[in-house]
Scaffold this motif. Structure first.
Motif, mmCIF file in Angstrom:
data_model
loop_
_atom_site.group_PDB
_atom_site.id
_atom_site.type_symbol
_atom_site.label_atom_id
_atom_site.label_comp_id
_atom_site.label_asym_id
_atom_site.label_seq_id
_atom_site.Cartn_x
_atom_site.Cartn_y
_atom_site.Cartn_z
ATOM 1 N N LEU A 16 -56.113 -3.819 -9.626
ATOM 2 C CA LEU A 16 -55.525 -2.889 -10.597
ATOM 3 C C LEU A 16 -56.311 -1.585 -10.521
ATOM 4 O O LEU A 16 -57.484 -1.535 -10.900
ATOM 5 C CB LEU A 16 -55.586 -3.467 -12.012
ATOM 6 N N ASP A 17 -55.663 -0.529 -10.041
ATOM 7 C CA ASP A 17 -56.327 0.736 -9.766
ATOM 8 C C ASP A 17 -55.686 1.846 -10.601
ATOM 9 O O ASP A 17 -54.482 2.097 -10.492
ATOM 10 C CB ASP A 17 -56.208 1.049 -8.277
ATOM 11 N N GLN A 18 -56.498 2.497 -11.413
ATOM 12 C CA GLN A 18 -55.986 3.516 -12.332
ATOM 13 C C GLN A 18 -55.215 4.616 -11.602
ATOM 14 O O GLN A 18 -54.092 4.954 -11.972
ATOM 15 C CB GLN A 18 -57.135 4.140 -13.123
ATOM 16 N N ALA A 19 -55.817 5.205 -10.567
ATOM 17 C CA ALA A 19 -55.184 6.329 -9.888
ATOM 18 C C ALA A 19 -53.849 5.923 -9.265
ATOM 19 O O ALA A 19 -52.869 6.684 -9.298
ATOM 20 C CB ALA A 19 -56.124 6.887 -8.820
ATOM 21 N N THR A 20 -53.798 4.717 -8.692
ATOM 22 C CA THR A 20 -52.556 4.240 -8.085
ATOM 23 C C THR A 20 -51.478 4.049 -9.141
ATOM 24 O O THR A 20 -50.321 4.435 -8.943
ATOM 25 C CB THR A 20 -52.816 2.923 -7.337
ATOM 26 N N ILE A 21 -51.849 3.468 -10.278
ATOM 27 C CA ILE A 21 -50.879 3.242 -11.350
ATOM 28 C C ILE A 21 -50.325 4.571 -11.868
ATOM 29 O O ILE A 21 -49.110 4.722 -12.080
ATOM 30 C CB ILE A 21 -51.519 2.442 -12.498
ATOM 31 N N ILE A 22 -51.182 5.548 -12.037
ATOM 32 C CA ILE A 22 -50.739 6.852 -12.541
ATOM 33 C C ILE A 22 -49.770 7.501 -11.546
ATOM 34 O O ILE A 22 -48.723 8.041 -11.943
ATOM 35 C CB ILE A 22 -51.951 7.759 -12.807
ATOM 36 N N THR A 23 -50.092 7.427 -10.256
ATOM 37 C CA THR A 23 -49.205 8.016 -9.251
ATOM 38 C C THR A 23 -47.864 7.299 -9.197
ATOM 39 O O THR A 23 -46.801 7.933 -9.110
ATOM 40 C CB THR A 23 -49.871 7.994 -7.871
ATOM 41 N N LEU A 24 -47.878 5.977 -9.252
ATOM 42 C CA LEU A 24 -46.625 5.217 -9.243
ATOM 43 C C LEU A 24 -45.787 5.519 -10.485
ATOM 44 O O LEU A 24 -44.548 5.545 -10.416
ATOM 45 C CB LEU A 24 -46.914 3.720 -9.150
ATOM 46 N N THR A 25 -46.441 5.746 -11.603
ATOM 47 C CA THR A 25 -45.715 6.102 -12.821
ATOM 48 C C THR A 25 -44.960 7.411 -12.620
ATOM 49 O O THR A 25 -43.823 7.567 -13.090
ATOM 50 C CB THR A 25 -46.693 6.236 -14.003
ATOM 51 N N ASP A 26 -45.563 8.339 -11.897
ATOM 52 C CA ASP A 26 -44.968 9.658 -11.691
ATOM 53 C C ASP A 26 -43.942 9.686 -10.563
ATOM 54 O O ASP A 26 -43.017 10.502 -10.589
ATOM 55 C CB ASP A 26 -46.066 10.685 -11.385
ATOM 56 N N THR A 27 -44.115 8.827 -9.552
ATOM 57 C CA THR A 27 -43.271 8.917 -8.356
ATOM 58 C C THR A 27 -42.200 7.843 -8.266
ATOM 59 O O THR A 27 -41.308 7.936 -7.416
ATOM 60 C CB THR A 27 -44.139 8.842 -7.087
ATOM 61 N N GLN A 28 -42.279 6.822 -9.086
ATOM 62 C CA GLN A 28 -41.318 5.726 -9.073
ATOM 63 C C GLN A 28 -40.737 5.520 -10.475
ATOM 64 O O GLN A 28 -41.298 6.009 -11.467
ATOM 65 C CB GLN A 28 -41.980 4.427 -8.595
ATOM 66 N N THR A 29 -39.647 4.773 -10.547
ATOM 67 C CA THR A 29 -39.072 4.400 -11.847
ATOM 68 C C THR A 29 -39.238 2.909 -12.108
ATOM 69 O O THR A 29 -38.671 2.379 -13.057
ATOM 70 C CB THR A 29 -37.583 4.770 -11.896
ATOM 71 N N ALA A 30 -40.022 2.232 -11.269
ATOM 72 C CA ALA A 30 -40.171 0.779 -11.341
ATOM 73 C C ALA A 30 -40.794 0.322 -12.652
ATOM 74 O O ALA A 30 -41.611 1.021 -13.267
ATOM 75 C CB ALA A 30 -41.042 0.293 -10.178
ATOM 76 N N MET A 31 -40.431 -0.895 -13.051
ATOM 77 C CA MET A 31 -41.084 -1.565 -14.162
ATOM 78 C C MET A 31 -42.420 -2.126 -13.693
ATOM 79 O O MET A 31 -42.576 -2.531 -12.542
ATOM 80 C CB MET A 31 -40.218 -2.716 -14.679
ATOM 81 N N LEU B 100 -43.564 -4.404 -5.373
ATOM 82 C CA LEU B 100 -44.889 -4.009 -4.900
ATOM 83 C C LEU B 100 -45.938 -4.796 -5.682
ATOM 84 O O LEU B 100 -45.956 -4.750 -6.913
ATOM 85 C CB LEU B 100 -45.089 -2.507 -5.103
ATOM 86 N N ALA B 101 -46.806 -5.517 -4.971
ATOM 87 C CA ALA B 101 -47.793 -6.380 -5.615
ATOM 88 C C ALA B 101 -49.199 -5.823 -5.452
ATOM 89 O O ALA B 101 -49.594 -5.404 -4.357
ATOM 90 C CB ALA B 101 -47.727 -7.787 -5.030
ATOM 91 N N ASP B 102 -49.947 -5.790 -6.538
ATOM 92 C CA ASP B 102 -51.365 -5.395 -6.576
ATOM 93 C C ASP B 102 -51.669 -4.140 -5.749
ATOM 94 O O ASP B 102 -52.558 -4.149 -4.872
ATOM 95 C CB ASP B 102 -52.249 -6.559 -6.111
ATOM 96 N N PRO B 103 -50.978 -3.040 -6.021
ATOM 97 C CA PRO B 103 -51.199 -1.828 -5.224
ATOM 98 C C PRO B 103 -52.531 -1.153 -5.546
ATOM 99 O O PRO B 103 -52.830 -0.841 -6.696
ATOM 100 C CB PRO B 103 -50.022 -0.934 -5.630
ATOM 101 N N VAL B 104 -53.335 -0.933 -4.522
ATOM 102 C CA VAL B 104 -54.614 -0.226 -4.662
ATOM 103 C C VAL B 104 -54.708 0.773 -3.520
ATOM 104 O O VAL B 104 -54.838 0.381 -2.355
ATOM 105 C CB VAL B 104 -55.805 -1.207 -4.630
ATOM 106 N N TRP B 105 -54.659 2.061 -3.855
ATOM 107 C CA TRP B 105 -54.679 3.112 -2.848
ATOM 108 C C TRP B 105 -55.973 3.943 -2.893
ATOM 109 O O TRP B 105 -56.173 4.801 -2.049
ATOM 110 C CB TRP B 105 -53.475 4.031 -3.025
ATOM 111 N N SER B 106 -56.842 3.701 -3.854
ATOM 112 C CA SER B 106 -58.057 4.503 -3.975
ATOM 113 C C SER B 106 -59.058 4.181 -2.866
ATOM 114 O O SER B 106 -58.985 3.120 -2.225
ATOM 115 C CB SER B 106 -58.714 4.287 -5.337
ATOM 116 N N GLU B 107 -60.008 5.081 -2.680
ATOM 117 C CA GLU B 107 -61.030 4.903 -1.655
ATOM 118 C C GLU B 107 -62.008 3.799 -2.027
ATOM 119 O O GLU B 107 -62.511 3.087 -1.153
ATOM 120 C CB GLU B 107 -61.784 6.222 -1.439
#
Length: 365
Positions: free
Chosen positions: A165-180, A119-126
């Motif tokens: 680079l989106d803080q909220a997206t990174i936090i959610t991915l940290t919780d929902t994925q195990t990816a590096m 997953l590259a440059d994920p940004v899910w925030s409004e």
């Protein structure tokens, strides 16, 4: 008394709006310069407390900030579509494909390569901003919830600007994925600020690489800049070379054109797919954002087979019409004999099958 009451109420409302605009901005800014420096200082590209491009580059012409601010305020609907942007229904096969791309808008892309997912440059925030009230907002909804993404092997980040680079997206991915999380040097400090575990962060300088789940991820050169607050260029920016046992993908991140891409192509190419930015260009910042014609040239320089344009359609970050990046990219690709595919937002593109291209964007602007 009535006048004073109205004044007090208005002042209170104004203070409340400012408070809402400022809420959460400090954590969203990321790490401080002092927290970043111990990691950044090890890079030969870091000197005088900042990173540098190989080619001399300017992010903005001297004295242009006030004029740009006025231009953004007065641009009206320039850069926005006239009609609603259509979304495709995202498809996520149980097993990742040999070579596929799902575009979620702007530069957020899910890459399937040799049975793995990046997953590259994920940004899910409004908004792409430290504020939830101020800053560029989405022109279309996200096509899929973060929690509904399939298992991901790695998340790569090109640089620390809010639209990448989106803080909220990174936090959610940290919780929902195990990816590096694989990031340019210095960007890891932001992730540590947001409580990403140290053992899930890999920081790389240009031409350094990491092996993850059978893939080799190489941090490669780009021509750009960085910064989430007042300090500029405290973290590195990059493109990414993603290599599996059979396939190669180049993710350009965000960059101006540079002849260094030809060197990169000779060293790491050729590539089955290139994902290159085509939007948010302007004659006032040619060094750090390539235009559509330069994206096609970069594709040729790195030895690309199929070009998939990114960095357009989702956030209004410049002054060109909404669909202009794609019309210009198609014209340049046709002239150069380059294969180009333009997926809808949310569409999964199997790069090994011929795409029946629908010009879904043409009537929107």
């Amino acid at each position: 008394m009535i006048g004073r009451g109205v004044f007090v109420a208005a002042a209170a409302a104004g203070a409340g709006w400012v408070a809402r605009a400022a809420w959460g901005t400090v954590p969203a800014l990321g790490a401080s310069r002092s927290a970043i420096k111990p990691y950044a200082a090890a890079s030969p590209r870091y000197r005088d407390r900042r990173f540098h491009n190989t080619d001399p580059s300017s992010s903005l012409p001297s004295g242009s900030q006030s004029g740009l601010a006025k231009a953004f305020v007065t641009r009206g609907n320039t850069g926005r579509p006239r009609y609603q942007i259509p979304l495709a229904t995202p498809l996520a096969p149980a097993a990742a494909g040999e070579l596929a791309v799902t575009w979620f808008g702007h530069s957020s892309v899910l890459i399937e390569i040799d049975g793995h997912r990046v997953l590259a440059d994920p940004v899910w925030s409004e908004r792409v901003s430290p504020s939830t009230v101020l800053g560029p907002s989405r022109m279309h909804p996200v096509p899929v919830a973060l929690a509904d993404l399939p298992p991901i092997d790695a998340v790569v980040i090109s640089h620390d600007h809010y639209d990448h680079l989106d803080q909220a997206t990174i936090i959610t991915l940290t919780d929902t994925q195990t990816a590096m999380f694989v990031v340019p040097i210095g960007v890891g400090a932001h992730l540590r600020r947001w409580k990403v575990p140290e053992d899930r962060i890999i920081e790389l300088d240009w031409d350094e690489q990491a092996d993850i789940a059978g893939l080799t991820l190489t941090c490669a050169e780009a021509r750009h800049f960085s910064g989430r607050g007042l300090a500029r260029d405290t973290t590195l920016w990059a493109s990414w070379v993603i290599v599996g046992p059979r396939r190669k993908v180049f993710f350009g991140g965000d960059s101006g054109y540079t002849p260094r891409f030809a060197d990169l192509g000779r060293r790491y190419g050729p590539f089955d797919v290139t994902l290159l930015p085509v939007g948010a260009y302007d004659e006032r910042w040619p060094d750090i954002h390539m235009n559509p014609e330069e994206a096609v040239r970069t594709h040729v320089d790195v030895g690309g087979s199929l070009l998939v344009p990114v960095h357009w359609a989702t956030f209004n970050l410049a002054f060109h019409p909404w669909g202009e990046p794609i019309s210009r990219a198609i014209e340049a690709a046709t002239a150069a004999g380059v294969a180009l595919a333009v997926p809808m937002v949310g569409q999964r593109l199997d790069a090994l099958r011929p795409l029946v291209q629908k010009s879904w964007w043409e009537d929107l602007y």
